[in-house]
Design an enzyme around this catalytic site. Structure first.
Site, PDB file in Angstrom:
ATOM      1  N   ASP A  27       0.858  -1.189   0.000  1.00 32.25           N
ATOM      2  CA  ASP A  27       0.000   0.000   0.000  1.00 32.25           C
ATOM      3  C   ASP A  27       0.892   1.236   0.000  1.00 32.25           C
ATOM      4  OD1 ASP A  27      -2.040   1.856   0.315  1.00 32.25           O
ATOM      5  OD2 ASP A  27      -3.101   0.678   1.838  1.00 32.25           O
TER       6      ASP A  27
ATOM      7  N   ASP B 260      -3.479   7.203  -3.230  1.00 34.72           N
ATOM      8  CA  ASP B 260      -3.529   6.086  -2.277  1.00 34.72           C
ATOM      9  C   ASP B 260      -3.968   4.859  -3.067  1.00 34.72           C
ATOM     10  OD1 ASP B 260      -4.036   4.302  -0.230  1.00 34.72           O
ATOM     11  OD2 ASP B 260      -5.583   5.527   0.746  1.00 34.72           O
TER      12      ASP B 260
ATOM     13  N   GLU C 185     -11.106   1.005  -1.859  1.00 38.37           N
ATOM     14  CA  GLU C 185     -10.274  -0.145  -1.483  1.00 38.37           C
ATOM     15  C   GLU C 185     -11.164  -1.229  -0.915  1.00 38.37           C
ATOM     16  OE1 GLU C 185      -7.637   0.617   2.032  1.00 38.37           O
ATOM     17  OE2 GLU C 185      -8.543   2.619   1.933  1.00 38.37           O
TER      18      GLU C 185
ATOM     19  N   GLU D  83      -6.682  -1.388  -4.266  1.00 35.82           N
ATOM     20  CA  GLU D  83      -7.135  -0.020  -3.989  1.00 35.82           C
ATOM     21  C   GLU D  83      -6.717   0.917  -5.101  1.00 35.82           C
ATOM     22  OE1 GLU D  83      -5.278   1.734  -0.477  1.00 35.82           O
ATOM     23  OE2 GLU D  83      -6.924   3.168  -0.296  1.00 35.82           O
TER      24      GLU D  83
ATOM     25  N   HIS E  79      -8.096  10.537   5.675  1.00 33.84           N
ATOM     26  CA  HIS E  79      -9.526  10.193   5.730  1.00 33.84           C
ATOM     27  C   HIS E  79     -10.361  11.460   5.825  1.00 33.84           C
ATOM     28  CE1 HIS E  79      -9.095  10.048  10.218  1.00 33.84           C
ATOM     29  NE2 HIS E  79      -7.964   9.478   9.898  1.00 33.84           N
TER      30      HIS E  79
ATOM     31  N   HIS F 228     -12.449   5.343   1.625  1.00 32.13           N
ATOM     32  CA  HIS F 228     -12.607   6.629   2.311  1.00 32.13           C
ATOM     33  C   HIS F 228     -12.398   7.789   1.365  1.00 32.13           C
ATOM     34  CE1 HIS F 228      -8.104   6.811   2.374  1.00 32.13           C
ATOM     35  NE2 HIS F 228      -8.256   5.493   2.375  1.00 32.13           N
TER      36      HIS F 228
HETATM   37  C1  HZT Z   1      -4.745   5.817   8.158  1.00 28.83           C
HETATM   38  C2  HZT Z   1      -3.429   5.901   8.567  1.00 28.83           C
HETATM   39  C3  HZT Z   1      -2.415   5.817   7.636  1.00 28.83           C
HETATM   40  C4  HZT Z   1      -6.497   5.555   6.375  1.00 28.83           C
HETATM   41  C5  HZT Z   1      -7.154   3.525   5.180  1.00 28.83           C
HETATM   42  C6  HZT Z   1      -5.895   3.250   4.470  1.00 28.83           C
HETATM   43  C7  HZT Z   1      -3.899   2.716   3.985  1.00 28.83           C
HETATM   44  O1  HZT Z   1      -8.104   2.337   7.627  1.00 28.83           O
HETATM   45  C8  HZT Z   1     -11.607   5.771   7.162  1.00 28.83           C
HETATM   46  C9  HZT Z   1     -11.625   4.714   6.364  1.00 28.83           C
HETATM   47  C10 HZT Z   1      -2.701   5.651   6.300  1.00 28.83           C
HETATM   48  C11 HZT Z   1      -4.015   5.574   5.907  1.00 28.83           C
HETATM   49  C12 HZT Z   1      -5.055   5.657   6.826  1.00 28.83           C
HETATM   50  F1  HZT Z   1      -1.151   5.901   8.034  1.00 28.83           F
HETATM   51  N1  HZT Z   1      -6.963   4.212   6.424  1.00 28.83           N
HETATM   52  N2  HZT Z   1      -5.740   3.437   3.175  1.00 28.83           N
HETATM   53  N3  HZT Z   1      -4.497   3.095   2.865  1.00 28.83           N
HETATM   54  N4  HZT Z   1      -4.777   2.795   4.997  1.00 28.83           N
HETATM   55  S1  HZT Z   1      -7.992   3.783   7.622  1.00 28.83           S
HETATM   56  C13 HZT Z   1      -9.552   4.415   7.240  1.00 28.83           C
HETATM   57  O2  HZT Z   1      -7.488   4.340   8.858  1.00 28.83           O
HETATM   58  S2  HZT Z   1     -10.120   5.769   7.971  1.00 28.83           S
HETATM   59  C14 HZT Z   1     -10.478   3.928   6.394  1.00 28.83           C
HETATM   60 MN    MN Z   2      -3.979   2.599   0.930  1.00 29.78          MN
HETATM   61 MN    MN Z   3      -6.882   4.050   1.593  1.00 32.67          MN
END
Ligand code: HZT
Ligand code: MN
Ligand code: MN
Length: 410
Positions: free
Chosen positions: A183, A194, A296, A391, A271, A263
């Protein structure tokens, strides 16, 4: 004297047109031989790719992502004169925003293309992360908070679906039986690309991969202005659940992970407030014109539910945290460094160490406890299960939907 047969093509009007170099030779009456004109070295991205993208796009115009048209009753959007006018001049210069987004996306395609070719069992997770992040920093022409890594490189394996990246000193090694989610985040002026994919070295998991790829494509295809988030979740679920995977003689249904989601993304905010669950739900919230979404999906051979598990690596400053007076001087100083280096973008312990921080854990945990920094622990399904992810980031333009991170790979 020899007569050369020249490559030619017949145009619509019937005119014969000579092609490329042969055309020059014909008009100049020269024979087919390498010319000795002082030619510039052709600019090529190296291996590993480390040349800043602006070298290849000196006009600042970057490749457009995959264009998808809105469905059915939304087709008027593509043709409406008013909409096209809006897209051109209204708002705060969409063209600038689009070029930032497209540069980030093109960096993503190049970095992941190299990653897909070079990631192999036997490598350490640290080597893999460093290769990807070094590529991103070089190609995006990292500059303070103007451009750089959008969030820590996710390298979650097997039952872990998201938010694992190695911390400093992690010597763990990628295994041939692993299901690896890669990712990658890239940002230009806070516009984050992303996008993620899954790698395996064992055909056992092919159906799992196909299920999640198809579910993500469904999410992308069905996304659009005025689409309800709860219904979109149902369509993703239907696609995912139409697959099963046989592992060691047992057939497993592929389950969408019910407590993970796509998101919306806002500038410098990973987010943005809207979530796209992977199962049907009664969220009536609609997607809107101008929305920027990470679509995703995650499939699992386990329960289809994740829990937080393992050592934390990912963090981000809480976007709208109220001011808290800090008594701990180490925490005050660490927060200054976080603000300067990352702002509200997510980061990991390795990135803190790159900025020169050391022995910061007490201060960091204080910031987490005070609600100033949010920690994002690894998210894992039950032991022994396997999870996959795909994603893409999409932009809901007034006239068309742009799948900005689409490539020839997925
Ligand atoms: C949070 C922290 C990070 C966001 C999704 C995601 C990787 O699961 C609302 C919906 C990076 C990304 C994120 F360091 N997240 N996309 N890619 N992770 S999440 C989320 O926290 S918040 C999904
Ligand atoms: Mn991601
Ligand atoms: Mn994401």
């Amino acid at each position: 004297m020899m007569t050369h047969i020249l490559k030619s093509t017949i145009t619509k009007t019937g005119m014969t047109v000579l092609l490329g170099k042969l055309r020059e030779q014909a008009s100049e009456g020269k024979k087919k031989k390498k010319k000795k004109k002082p030619k510039k070295k052709k600019l090529e991205q190296g291996d590993p790719p480390r040349t800043g993208l602006s070298k290849f796009y000196p006009d600042g115009i970057y490749p457009v992502g995959e264009i998808q048209h809105y469905k059915d009753d939304n087709t008027w959007r593509t043709t409406s004169e008013e909409k096209r006018y809006q897209e051109k001049i209204e708002n705060e210069d969409p063209e600038t925003t689009y070029q930032s987004i497209r540069k980030a996306a093109e960096v993503h395609r190049l970095v992941r293309q190299h990653a897909r070719k070079h990631i192999r069992p036997g490598m350490t997770m640290t080597e893999i992360a460093n290769n990807i992040e070094d590529g991103t920093r070089a190609l995006v022409e990292e500059s303070g908070l103007e451009a750089g890594v959008g969030f820590p490189t996710g390298l979650s394996r097997n039952n872990c679906a998201a938010h694992y990246t190695p911390n400093t000193g992690d010597t763990s090694v990628l295994q041939a039986g692993d299901v690896l989610k890669v990712d990658i985040g890239v940002h230009v002026k806070g516009r984050i690309a992303d996008s993620a994919f899954t790698l395996t070295w064992d055909h056992t998991y092919d159906n799992l991969i196909e299920a999640v790829k198809a579910a993500t494509d469904t999410g992308i295809r069905e996304a659009g202005i005025d689409v309800r988030l709860g219904e979109l979740g149902g369509l993703i679920q239907e696609t995912m659940e139409s697959y099963e995977v046989e592992i060691g003689g047992t057939v497993y249904p592929v389950k969408p992970i019910e407590n993970l989601s796509g998101h919306s993304i806002n500038p410098y905010r990973i987010h943005g407030g809207k979530s796209v669950l992977l199962v049907k739900n009664d969220d009536q919230t609609k997607m809107e014109e101008g929305d920027y979404f990470a679509i995703e999906t995650f499939g699992s051979t386990g329960r289809g539910r994740i829990v937080e598990s393992g050592e934390v690596s990912h963090y981000a400053r809480v976007y709208d945290a109220p001011h808290v007076p800090l008594r701990l001087t180490s925490a005050k100083s660490l927060l200054k460094s976080i603000n300067k280096n990352f702002g509200t973008l997510p980061w990991c312990r390795r990135y803190l160490e790159r900025t020169g921080e050391s022995k910061y854990l007490l201060a960091l945990n204080h910031l987490v406890t005070q609600g100033i920094v949010q920690d994002y622990p690894p998210l894992c399904d039950q032991r022994g299960s396997m999870t996959a992810q795909f994603e893409h980031t999409i932009l809901l333009r007034p006239t068309v939907k742009e799948v900005v991170t689409r490539g020839d790979d997925f």
